[in-house]
Scaffold this motif. Structure first.
Motif, PDB file in Angstrom:
ATOM      1  N   LYS A 121      11.717   1.618   4.439  1.00  0.00           N
ATOM      2  CA  LYS A 121      10.901   0.391   4.565  1.00  0.00           C
ATOM      3  C   LYS A 121      11.460  -0.725   3.683  1.00  0.00           C
ATOM      4  O   LYS A 121      11.495  -1.900   4.082  1.00  0.00           O
ATOM      5  N   THR A 122      11.910  -0.344   2.482  1.00  0.00           N
ATOM      6  CA  THR A 122      12.465  -1.345   1.555  1.00  0.00           C
ATOM      7  C   THR A 122      13.739  -1.950   2.116  1.00  0.00           C
ATOM      8  O   THR A 122      13.949  -3.179   2.067  1.00  0.00           O
ATOM      9  N   SER A 123      14.605  -1.104   2.660  1.00  0.00           N
ATOM     10  CA  SER A 123      15.864  -1.592   3.232  1.00  0.00           C
ATOM     11  C   SER A 123      15.588  -2.531   4.398  1.00  0.00           C
ATOM     12  O   SER A 123      16.226  -3.596   4.524  1.00  0.00           O
TER      13      SER A 123
ATOM     14  N   ASP B 249      11.704   8.834   0.878  1.00  0.00           N
ATOM     15  CA  ASP B 249      12.699   8.485   1.887  1.00  0.00           C
ATOM     16  C   ASP B 249      12.154   7.408   2.827  1.00  0.00           C
ATOM     17  O   ASP B 249      12.877   6.475   3.214  1.00  0.00           O
ATOM     18  N   GLN B 250      10.871   7.564   3.193  1.00  0.00           N
ATOM     19  CA  GLN B 250      10.247   6.547   4.047  1.00  0.00           C
ATOM     20  C   GLN B 250      10.188   5.198   3.338  1.00  0.00           C
ATOM     21  O   GLN B 250      10.417   4.144   3.954  1.00  0.00           O
ATOM     22  N   LEU B 251       9.868   5.222   2.055  1.00  0.00           N
ATOM     23  CA  LEU B 251       9.778   3.972   1.262  1.00  0.00           C
ATOM     24  C   LEU B 251      11.146   3.307   1.164  1.00  0.00           C
ATOM     25  O   LEU B 251      11.250   2.063   1.265  1.00  0.00           O
TER      26      LEU B 251
ATOM     27  N   GLU C 195       0.829  -1.212   0.000  1.00  0.00           N
ATOM     28  CA  GLU C 195       0.000   0.000   0.000  1.00  0.00           C
ATOM     29  C   GLU C 195       0.872   1.275   0.000  1.00  0.00           C
ATOM     30  O   GLU C 195       0.565   2.245  -0.690  1.00  0.00           O
ATOM     31  N   TYR C 196       1.943   1.228   0.799  1.00  0.00           N
ATOM     32  CA  TYR C 196       2.814   2.423   0.854  1.00  0.00           C
ATOM     33  C   TYR C 196       3.498   2.658  -0.485  1.00  0.00           C
ATOM     34  O   TYR C 196       3.598   3.789  -0.973  1.00  0.00           O
ATOM     35  N   PHE C 197       3.962   1.541  -1.120  1.00  0.00           N
ATOM     36  CA  PHE C 197       4.600   1.655  -2.434  1.00  0.00           C
ATOM     37  C   PHE C 197       3.608   2.209  -3.451  1.00  0.00           C
ATOM     38  O   PHE C 197       3.952   3.087  -4.271  1.00  0.00           O
TER      39      PHE C 197
END
Length: 569
Positions: free
Chosen positions: A490-492, A485-487, A447-449
Motif C-alpha cells: 500500500k505504501t509503495s 507485506d500488505q502495508l 487505519e491500516y498503518f
C-alpha cells in the motif's frame, strides 16, 4: 461274321489262360502246404516226450503230461494223415475237371494244417513248462534249504540282537521250514503244478521273515538302549537344572518321563509279537516327545545364559532412563516459569516416568524369582527383550521432548529480533511518507498503518509477559508479517501514485491556457490531490485528460518514472 468268330476265339483263349493260371496258383499253394506238412512231421517231439516221461510225475503235472502225449499221438496218427490225404485230393482236383472246387479244398487243408501246428506248439509248450518247473523246483529246494540254514544260524548266533522277538522269529522259521518240507515232498513226487503254488507262498513268507530279521535289530536297539539312555539323560539333566534353580512352565517332566518309560516297555512287547509297523509308529511318537523334552531343557539353559549376561545391562538401562526422565522433568519445571508448555510436554514426561516405573517393577519381580529359585528363564528372557525395546522407545521420546524444549529460548530470541525488525520497518515506512511532504494521508491507509502498529505493540506486550506462550508469539508473528507485506505494498502504491500525479499535472499545465477541458481536469485532479488525499483518483483524472490531448504522453511519463525508480533502488 469273321469279326464274331475272331471275338469268340479271343474269349476262349482268355478263359483258357485264366484256368491255367488259376490251376497253377492252387497247385503252388498245395505244394507250399505239402512242404509245411513235411516240416511239421520232421519236428519230432519224441525225445522231449521221452525225457519228460522219465521224470517222476504225479498230480496235475502227470495229468498235463498225459494230455500232451495223447494230443501228440493224435497229431501224428490222425491229423497228419488227414492233411496228407486232403492235399492229394486238392492237387488232383486242381489238375482235373474239378478245378473249381480246388479253392475250397485248399482252404480246408490250410485250416487242418494250422490246427495240427497249433496242437504241436501246445504240446511242446506243456513239455517245456514241465521241464522248467522241474529244474526250477529242484534248484529251489537247494536254494531254500541253504537259505533256511543260514537264517537259523543267524538266529542262533546273533539272538541278542533280536531281543524279545527271537522266539517269534524262530517259530516263523520253523513254520516256513515245515512248508518247505511239504514243497520238497511234492517236488520229489513230481507234482510240480501244486509245488509251484506252494513255492510262491514259501518265497513270500521267506522274504517277509528276512525283512523282519533285517529291521528288528535297529528297532530293538532304539527301544532297548537309545531311548532308555536318552530318558535317563533327560532325568539327570532335569534334576540338575531344578537343583540349580531352573523352573519350567507347565512342568510335566516327571509325568512325561514316566509315560515314555512305559511306552518304551510297551514297544518292546510289540517287538516280541513282531508288530513292526506299530512299533515304528510308536517309535516316531516317542522320539518326538523325547526331542520335545530336550528342546525345553535347551531353551531354558540358553535363556539363562542370555539372562545372566543381560540382567545388569537392563538394570543400567532402567537407571539411565530414570535419570534422563528426571533431568527432563527438572528442565520442564524450570522452563514452566518462563514459558507456557502447550504441547503436553509435562504430561508426556510423566507418562514416560510411569512406563519406566512399570518396567522397573517387572524387572525387580523377575530378579526376585531368580533369588527365590523360581525363575522360568525363557519367560525372563522374553521380558528382558521387551524391556530393551520399550526402554529404547522411551529414550527416543525423551530425546524428542528434549529437542522440542531446547529450542524455546532460541525461538524467543528469534521472535524478539523479528519484533525489533518489524518495529524498525514501521518507523522506516512512516519516515518515507513524511519525506514526501504530502498534504495528507487517506483514512484507509492511516487505519491500516495504525492496525499494524497496534499488532506490533500487542506482540511486544506478549513478549514482555512473565510466562510466554511461544505458540501465541509465532501465530502473532505470522499475522504481522502478512499485514506488514500488505502495508509495504500500500505504501509503495501511495508513493508511486502521488509522485506520478504531481509529474503529470505539471506536464499537463502546458495545455491549461489553450484547452479549457484540460484546465478543468487539472483543477479536479488538484482538488483530489490536495483536499481529498485521493492520489490514485487524481492520477487517473489527469492521465485520462492528457491522453485526450496528447496520446501516449502519460505512458511515456510513467515509463520514465519507473526507470528512474529502478535506478535509484
Amino acid at each position: 461274321m469273321l469279326n464274331v468268330i475272331i471275338g469268340i476265339v479271343v474269349i476262349i483263349i482268355i478263359i483258357y489262360l485264366a484256368v491255367v493260371v488259376y490251376q497253377r496258383t492252387q497247385l503252388k499253394q498245395a505244394k507250399a502246404m505239402n512242404l509245411e506238412l513235411t516240416r511239421l512231421k520232421n519236428l519230432s517231439l519224441t525225445d522231449q516226450l521221452q525225457a519228460v516221461k522219465q521224470l517222476t510225475l504225479t498230480g496235475d503235472s502227470l495229468t498235463k503230461f498225459q494230455e500232451a502225449q495223447k494230443k501228440y499221438q493224435d497229431v501224428q496218427q490222425t491229423q497228419f494223415p488227414d492233411v496228407a490225404q486232403s492235399l492229394t485230393a486238392a492237387e488232383n482236383d486242381a489238375k482235373g475237371v474239378n478245378f473249381l472246387q480246388t479253392r475250397d479244398d485248399v482252404d480246408r487243408v490250410h485250416a487242418k494244417l494250422e490246427a495240427a501246428a497249433t496242437n504241436l506248439d501246445q504240446v511242446q509248450a506243456t513239455l517245456t513248462n514241465i521241464q522248467k518247473m522241474e529244474q526250477a523246483h529242484q534248484q529251489a529246494v537247494v536254494d531254500l534249504e541253504t537259505n533256511y540254514q543260514k537264517l537259523r544260524k543267524t538266529l542262533l548266533n546273533d539272538n541278542s540282537k533280536y531281543g524279545p522277538a527271537i522266539d517269534a522269529l524262530e517259530g516263523q522259521l520253523s513254520s516256513i521250514e515245515d512248508t518247505f518240507a511239504d514243497f520238497s515232498a511234492l517236488t520229489k513226487k513230481g507234482d510240480h503244478q501244486n509245488a509251484e503254488v506252494m513255492l510262491g507262498d514259501l518265497k513270500q513268507a521267506t522274504t517277509t521273515l528276512e525283512q523282519k530279521m533285517e529291521s528288528i535289530p535297529e528297532l530293538y536297539q532304539l527301544n532297548h538302549e537309545q531311548f532308555v539312555n536318552q530318558l535317563q539323560e533327560i532325568e539327570s539333566a532335569y534334576a540338575k537344572s531344578r537343583a540349580e534353580g531352573f523352573c519350567f512352565a507347565d512342568d510335566d517332566f516327571s509325568m512325561t518321563l514316566k509315560e515314555l518309560h512305559q511306552a518304551v516297555q510297551d514297544n518292546l512287547e510289540n517287538i516280541k509279537h513282531l508288530d513292526l509297523s506299530f512299533v515304528r509308529e510308536q517309535d516316531n511318537e516317542i522320539e518326538k516327545r523325547i526331542n520335545g523334552l530336550y528342546d525345553r531343557l535347551e531353551t531354558e539353559m540358553k535363556a539363562r545364559l542370555f539372562v545372566d549376561k543381560q540382567l545388569d545391562v537392563i538394570d543400567r538401562f532402567i537407571q539411565h532412563a530414570w535419570l534422563q526422565n528426571k533431568t527432563l522433568a527438572d528442565e520442564l519445571e524450570r522452563l514452566s516459569h518462563n514459558y507456557s508448555l502447550e504441547h503436553g510436554e509435562v504430561e508426556n514426561t510423566d507418562r514416560l516416568q510411569e512406563q519406566i516405573s512399570l518396567i522397573n517393577q517387572k524387572y525387580q519381580g523377575d530378579c526376585q524369582t531368580i533369588k527365590d529359585h523360581q525363575a522360568i528363564y525363557s519367560q525372563i528372557e522374553a521380558d528382558l527383550k521387551q524391556f530393551q525395546q520399550s526402554l529404547t522407545n522411551i529414550e527416543k521420546k525423551q530425546r524428542a521432548l528434549n529437542d522440542s524444549i531446547a529450542d524455546l529460548s532460541e525461538e524467543e530470541q528469534q521472535a524478539q529480533q523479528t519484533l525489533e525488525d518489524l518495529n524498525a520497518e514501521l518507523h522506516a515506512i512512516h519516515r518515507r511518507i513524511e519525506n514526501l511532504n504530502l498534504p495528507g494521508i487517506s483514512a484507509d491507509y492511516a487505519e491500516y498503518f495504525e492496525m499494524v502498529s497496534k499488532e506490533v505493540q500487542h506482540l511486544k506486550a506478549t513478549m514482555n509477559k512473565a510466562k510466554i506462550s511461544m505458540d501465541d508469539v509465532q501465530k502473532q508473528l505470522e499475522q504481522i508479517k502478512h499485514d506488514r507485506d500488505q502495508l509495504q505494498e500500500k505504501t509503495s502504491d501511495l508513493i508511486d501514485q502521488s509522485l506520478l500525479a504531481e509529474q503529470v499535472i505539471q506536464y499537463a499545465n502546458r495545455y491549461a491556457a489553450t484547452n479549457p477541458a484540460m484546465a478543468a481536469s487539472i483543477h479536479k485532479a488538484q482538488q483530489q490531490f490536495e483536499r481529498d488525499y485521493r492520489y490514485d483518483d487524481s492520477l487517473a483524472t489527469i492521465a485520462n485528460a492528457l491522453d485526450q490531448v496528447e496520446p501516449g504522453a502519460f505512458t511515456r511519463i510513467e515509463d520514465n518514472y519507473y526507470k528512474n525508480k529502478a535506478k535509484t533502488n
